[in-house]
Write an enzyme that holds these catalytic residues in place. Structure first.
Site, short mmCIF file in Angstrom:
data_model
loop_
_atom_site.label_atom_id
_atom_site.label_comp_id
_atom_site.label_asym_id
_atom_site.label_seq_id
_atom_site.Cartn_x
_atom_site.Cartn_y
_atom_site.Cartn_z
N VAL A 434 62.84 42.17 32.50
CA VAL A 434 61.63 42.48 33.24
C VAL A 434 61.94 42.79 34.70
CG1 VAL A 434 61.09 40.08 33.89
CG2 VAL A 434 59.24 41.75 33.59
N ASP A 509 55.55 36.28 29.64
CA ASP A 509 55.76 34.95 29.09
C ASP A 509 57.24 34.68 28.92
OD1 ASP A 509 56.58 35.30 25.92
OD2 ASP A 509 55.30 36.93 26.63
N GLY A 651 58.94 40.00 25.15
CA GLY A 651 58.08 39.21 26.03
C GLY A 651 58.45 39.48 27.47
N GLU A 652 58.25 38.49 28.33
CA GLU A 652 58.56 38.55 29.77
C GLU A 652 57.63 39.47 30.54
OE1 GLU A 652 62.59 39.74 30.38
OE2 GLU A 652 63.45 38.16 29.13
N GLY A 653 56.80 40.27 29.85
CA GLY A 653 56.06 41.33 30.50
C GLY A 653 56.78 42.66 30.38
#
Length: 692
Positions: A434, A509, A651-653
């Site tokens: 990210v 997340d 995830g992570e954005g």
């Protein structure tokens, strides 16, 4: 898409048993505390017993204000239907019936017709019904004819009802154990001891309800120490230390188990302990008929003041943190119960500006609709900003919510929980996916430790709620105080970013095992079978997928009673990080700030946020479609079409920030393209018919 899940051909009926002062009444209230309940009080107050009258009055105080109290004959009351009914309790009802027949010296069977009538009503009752009854084997019953009569009649009645009910709980010393079906689920005193592993926690009620948590591991029985944890005993607030030494339910957490605190006219907090309260019932039969609601500890904010890690060790919140403010540390209001954060309905983006953007699209040097979804996206941004043409985003911010989950200890992930804290460090060092993608998209990254099972840098743990959330297949993820703290943390983070100039937000997340609670939320809210919704997450093998599916199935079963209450659902089946994300998304919408949703975890939180703040979905777009099956289900429920489909599941954005350049391109076309008039280009309307 509609999938049937957890269907039942009859409403859920619950029987809660326990001895006097066991906490059974408070536990029963906990099951439905967030719903509009018809509470049938079965006691017959004795005007000559002032002490008992005071106890009844104190017991009334703790019930939520939206409950309807019925204080007449049980059979008559049940003849009228209500969506949720709590009967408390059968001991006082049976005592009153025997009194009415003056049958204490009569043979058994005098009240058999009334007992039969009650059983018949329960057998066919078509709505949610919770019944509290004394377990006579745990009470002191006099060895007299009257005592044996009461014991035998009530014992028989309990057995008949247990056969009819879908679930039966036994409450002993504040510990609730589900005995039908056979699964241990609750450990209300867990926070009072530091010896329990697995992140055991307690649950508090806004209106002073019962503490309900769960033992951390169902595979082994662990001894419960009655020692007050050092961290709690050393607290500056003596009421918390006093509460910690109490053996009732969740006293160490300061959870309101009985009474509720009353503020004085000057606004000062009431003492931390409230008078013991009892169920409205006679004290006949050595207390077996007079069930007590747990004597109350009124300072429920201590649940937030002392969060619990996966090893059971308390975590002192950082000064100035959301948890510290809820806990009443210096500089904060010392509330007697957790404040409930409210979001309310949200108005959508400006329709007038959207119409202006649509009109401008027709004037740009292109055929109408030639830029496809870019045009729709640009119109949406203009409506969100309230200006046409829209401005390019100047401060796009990604907030990664990090938290561990107790369910990860049970084989649902391919990676150990330690990876969460390690990845948090990677975010801070700028080395995660990210971070790289954000630099390309002209965005910046912020990481917040909401529930990492370990220590992190002080600057990212100001909003930390606890260490790891509970294992949702066997215990609640959070206490009532913690879920309120998490929601407030998310809202506060959104406020901080927007107040600092953020004009676009992305929630990311990070948490090993977090796709399990995310799938539970999505499947529960969309009525989807677990096997349809469960994906591979971090890449589990077949055996791991089976374990994950079983955990999701069990968590969905536990979430059934609270499916219509978004806050209770977060408390029961999510985690502190997901609850914070829900608060973040709801507050961003309320602040009229657009958000790009990421993958399955963030979208699960969005489903709940849209219930917390109805209409919030109008402020979101879906960045991408994850390879997790439940993500598609959630997107369909939210009626969002993803911008990117690249089989991402990190995830992570990362998916949302990958889509950000597309959104920037949409803005640029609407704001920077020339119109037909400016460029001197003829429009289609200006074309002359051939041969004219």
């Amino acid at each position: 898409m509609s999938h049937s899940a957890q269907s039942t051909d009859r409403p859920l009926r619950t029987l809660v048993l326990g001895g006097a002062r066991s906490g059974k009444s408070a536990f029963a209230e906990q099951l439905v505390v967030s719903e509009a309940v018809r509470y049938i009080a079965t006691a017959v107050p004795d005007p000559g017993d002032a002490d008992f009258a005071e106890r009844i009055a104190a017991h009334r105080v703790r019930r939520p204000g939206n409950w309807t109290i019925v204080e007449h004959d049980l059979l008559e009351a049940l003849a009228e239907l209500a969506s949720v009914t709590l009967v408390d309790d059968l001991g006082t009802w049976l005592t009153a019936r025997i009194d009415a027949h003056d049958a204490w010296e009569s043979p058994r069977g005098t009240v058999a017709s009334e007992m039969d009538a009650l059983v018949d009503i329960v057998a066919t009752y078509p709505e949610r019904l919770i019944i509290v009854s004394p377990e006579v084997g745990f009470g002191v019953v006099p060895a007299t004819r009257s005592g044996r009569l009461f014991r035998d009649e009530l014992g028989t009645l309990n057995q008949r009802l247990a056969q009819l009910c879908d679930e039966v709980y036994l409450v002993v010393a504040g510990q609730a154990i589900q005995v039908k079906p056979d699964r241990a689920i609750a450990s209300a005193a867990a926070l009072a001891t530091s010896g329990l592993g697995g992140g055991a926690v307690v649950d508090s009620q806004v209106a002073g309800g019962a503490a309900v948590g769960t033992a951390a591991e169902s595979s082994a029985t662990q001894p419960v120490s009655n020692q007050v944890p050092t961290d709690i005993a050393a607290t500056a607030d003596p009421s918390v230390a006093q509460a910690a030494s109490t053996s009732v339910a969740s006293a160490a957490a300061g959870v309101a188990v009985g009474g509720v605190a009353e503020a004085t006219a000057a606004g000062t907090a009431a003492p931390a302990t409230a008078p013991d309260t009892v169920t409205e019932g006679a004290a006949t039969m050595g207390g077996a008929a007079a069930d007590s609601a747990d004597g109350g500890v009124a300072d429920s904010t201590a649940a937030a003041a002392t969060a619990v890690g996966s090893t059971g060790a308390p975590v002192a919140p950082a000064a100035g943190s959301t948890a510290a403010r809820a806990a009443g540390q210096p500089g904060a209001a010392n509330l007697s119960k957790p404040a409930r954060i409210a979001f309310g309905p949200v108005n959508g983006p400006d329709p007038v500006v959207r119409a202006a953007a649509e009109a401008r699209q027709l004037q740009l040097t292109k055929p109408a609709g030639a830029l496809g979804r870019l045009e729709q996206l640009a119109n949406w941004v203009a409506a969100c900003q309230g200006v046409c043409p829209p401005r390019q985003f100047e401060r796009a911010r990604i907030v990664v919510f990090a938290g561990d989950h107790g369910v990860a200890r049970h084989g649902v992930s391919a990676y150990p929980s330690e990876v969460t804290a390690q990845m948090v460090g990677n975010f801070l060092n700028g080395g995660a996916a990210v971070n790289v993608l954000a630099r390309l998209a002209d965005a910046t990254v912020r990481v917040e430790d909401i529930a990492v099972d370990g220590d992190t840098a002080p600057e990212i743990s100001r909003h930390k709620v606890r260490r790891s959330s509970g294992s949702i297949d066997r215990e609640d993820a959070l206490t009532e105080a913690e879920v309120q703290t998490a929601l407030a943390a998310g809202a506060a983070i959104a406020d901080e970013e927007i107040d600092s100039g953020a004009d676009l937000l992305i929630a990311g997340d990070m948490g090993i095992g977090n796709t399990t609670p995310a799938t539970v939320l999505i499947a529960a809210l969309t009525d989807t079978e677990p096997v349809v919704a469960v994906g591979r997450g971090t890449g589990v093998d077949d055996a791991g997928w089976i374990r994950k599916t079983a955990a999701i199935r069990d968590a969905m079963w536990r979430a059934r009673p609270v499916i219509k209450d978004p806050v209770a659902l977060l408390r029961t089946a999510s985690g502190a990080d997901l609850a914070a994300m829900a608060g973040f998304l709801a507050r961003a919408a309320a602040r009229r700030t657009p958000v790009i949703l990421d993958g399955v975890v963030v979208t699960a939180a969005a489903l709940v946020a849209d219930q917390l703040a109805v209409g919030a979905r109008e402020w979101w777009i879906a960045g991408h479609r994850s390879s997790e099956p439940s993500h598609t289900i959630a997107l369909e429920r939210l009626e969002l079409e993803p911008l990117v489909e690249m089989n991402m599941r990190l995830g992570e954005g990362s998916g949302a920030v990958t889509a950000l350049p597309i959104l920037r391109a949409a803005i640029a076309t609407l704001s920077e393209m020339a119109t037909f008039a400016d460029a001197g280009v003829s429009t289609a309307d200006a074309a002359e018919p051939a041969g004219a």
